[in-house]
Design a protein around this motif. Structure first.
Motif, PDB file in Angstrom:
ATOM      1  N   ASN A   6     104.977  74.514 -20.973  1.00  0.00           N
ATOM      2  CA  ASN A   6     104.211  75.706 -20.202  1.00  0.00           C
ATOM      3  C   ASN A   6     104.904  76.937 -20.689  1.00  0.00           C
ATOM      4  N   THR A   7     104.151  78.091 -20.394  1.00  0.00           N
ATOM      5  CA  THR A   7     104.808  79.387 -20.557  1.00  0.00           C
ATOM      6  C   THR A   7     104.707  80.025 -19.158  1.00  0.00           C
ATOM      7  N   ILE A   8     105.833  80.099 -18.360  1.00  0.00           N
ATOM      8  CA  ILE A   8     106.028  80.427 -17.063  1.00  0.00           C
ATOM      9  C   ILE A   8     106.648  81.873 -16.741  1.00  0.00           C
ATOM     10  N   LEU A   9     105.984  82.682 -15.998  1.00  0.00           N
ATOM     11  CA  LEU A   9     106.578  83.879 -15.559  1.00  0.00           C
ATOM     12  C   LEU A   9     107.084  83.753 -14.059  1.00  0.00           C
ATOM     13  N   VAL A  10     108.298  83.966 -13.965  1.00  0.00           N
ATOM     14  CA  VAL A  10     109.037  83.704 -12.775  1.00  0.00           C
ATOM     15  C   VAL A  10     109.694  85.265 -12.348  1.00  0.00           C
ATOM     16  N   THR A  11     108.942  85.857 -11.017  1.00  0.00           N
ATOM     17  CA  THR A  11     109.111  87.247 -10.557  1.00  0.00           C
ATOM     18  C   THR A  11     110.594  87.009  -9.623  1.00  0.00           C
ATOM     19  N   GLY A  12     111.384  88.130  -9.723  1.00  0.00           N
ATOM     20  CA  GLY A  12     112.626  87.819  -9.093  1.00  0.00           C
ATOM     21  C   GLY A  12     113.467  86.835  -9.456  1.00  0.00           C
ATOM     22  N   GLY A  13     113.392  86.759 -10.697  1.00  0.00           N
ATOM     23  CA  GLY A  13     114.284  85.335 -11.402  1.00  0.00           C
ATOM     24  C   GLY A  13     115.627  85.672 -11.788  1.00  0.00           C
ATOM     25  N   SER A  14     116.175  86.775 -11.358  1.00  0.00           N
ATOM     26  CA  SER A  14     117.441  87.052 -11.871  1.00  0.00           C
ATOM     27  C   SER A  14     118.696  86.527 -11.030  1.00  0.00           C
ATOM     28  N   ALA A  15     118.327  86.176  -9.774  1.00  0.00           N
ATOM     29  CA  ALA A  15     119.231  85.547  -8.665  1.00  0.00           C
ATOM     30  C   ALA A  15     118.441  84.711  -7.755  1.00  0.00           C
ATOM     31  N   GLY A  16     119.503  83.813  -7.075  1.00  0.00           N
ATOM     32  CA  GLY A  16     119.050  83.058  -5.849  1.00  0.00           C
ATOM     33  C   GLY A  16     117.873  81.919  -6.288  1.00  0.00           C
TER      34      GLY A  16
END
Length: 252
Positions: A6-16
């Motif tokens: 898949n090609t997936i966007l994860v917002t707020g993906g730099s931590a936690g």
């Protein structure tokens, strides 16, 4: 839902939670794009996750969102999964605080309204794909709020309701809508409310991937399922569990 290629966007993906989701999705053989407001955190995430793509921006800012959407159209036209994970929270004292309105406005914008905007702008791209999904990261407090997180809980309750409506609305187009509902998770985001007592973010990522593979649309992580069942049987008891320090005042 296929969990690889898949090609997936994860917002707020730099931590936690977002970082662990990105890590797990990369390991499963997906192309992953993460966003974040902090350039240093994004750079650290990029170093920790070989192969990840990054985009600096704030989902609450219209210009940043427009730039992100254009970037995805230009560089990741195969985008087929959006993970709306970016969030913002404040502790409340509704009796004494004098800035609740301003803080609640930012929470509602980040945790709810910005998700509607991003989904709407990326829906044309998702509709081009043979299989697509939207994942909204909600919370256990969508069912019963803790008084110290009153307005954050309200924004997550709104997101929960929207996710249900979105699932119905997008079904004819074949776009699946998942809602990921973690309990307390041990991250920097939750440090002020005792996050050290929460589950590890890796557990959230593991349960998410398992639920994605089986099309389990409402993903109640760890003890969130038990709490949800309590909420269904007795909303009053669920509220007391979430607010043990005020249980006596909650009894009618």
């Amino acid at each position: 839902m296929n969990t690889t290629a898949n090609t997936i966007l994860v917002t707020g993906g730099s931590a936690g939670i977002g970082l662990e989701l990105a890590k797990a999705l990369l390991a499963a053989g997906n192309t992953v794009i993460i966003t974040g407001r902090d350039a240093a955190r994004l750079k650290a995430a990029e170093a920790a996750l070989p192969g990840v793509h990054t985009f600096r921006g704030d989902v609450a800012h219209p210009a940043d969102v427009d730039a992100l959407v254009q970037h995805l159209h230009n560089h990741h036209p195969a985008l087929n999964i959006i993970v709306n994970n970016a969030g913002y929270a404040n502790l409340n004292n509704l009796l004494d605080d004098t800035d609740t309105f301003e803080k609640a406005g930012r929470e509602m914008l980040t945790n709810y309204l910005s998700i509607i905007r991003l989904n709407e702008k990326l829906l044309p791209l998702l509709r081009l794909q043979p299989e697509a999904a939207i994942v909204n990261v909600s919370s256990i407090v969508a069912f019963a709020p803790g008084s110290r997180l009153a307005t954050y809980a309200a924004s997550k309750a709104a997101l929960h309701s929207y996710s249900q409506s979105l699932r119905v609305a997008l079904k004819p187009a074949g776009i699946k809508v998942f809602e990921l509902m973690p309990p307390l998770v041990n991250t920097e985001f939750s440090a002020e409310i005792g996050g050290q007592n929460g589950i590890p973010a890796t557990q959230v990522a593991e349960e998410f991937l398992a639920a994605l593979a089986t099309d389990n649309y409402e993903i109640r992580v760890a003890n969130t399922e038990a709490f949800y069942q309590l909420y269904l049987s007795s909303p009053q008891q669920a509220l007391e569990v979430m607010n043990p320090q005020a249980a006596e005042t909650l009894v009618p």
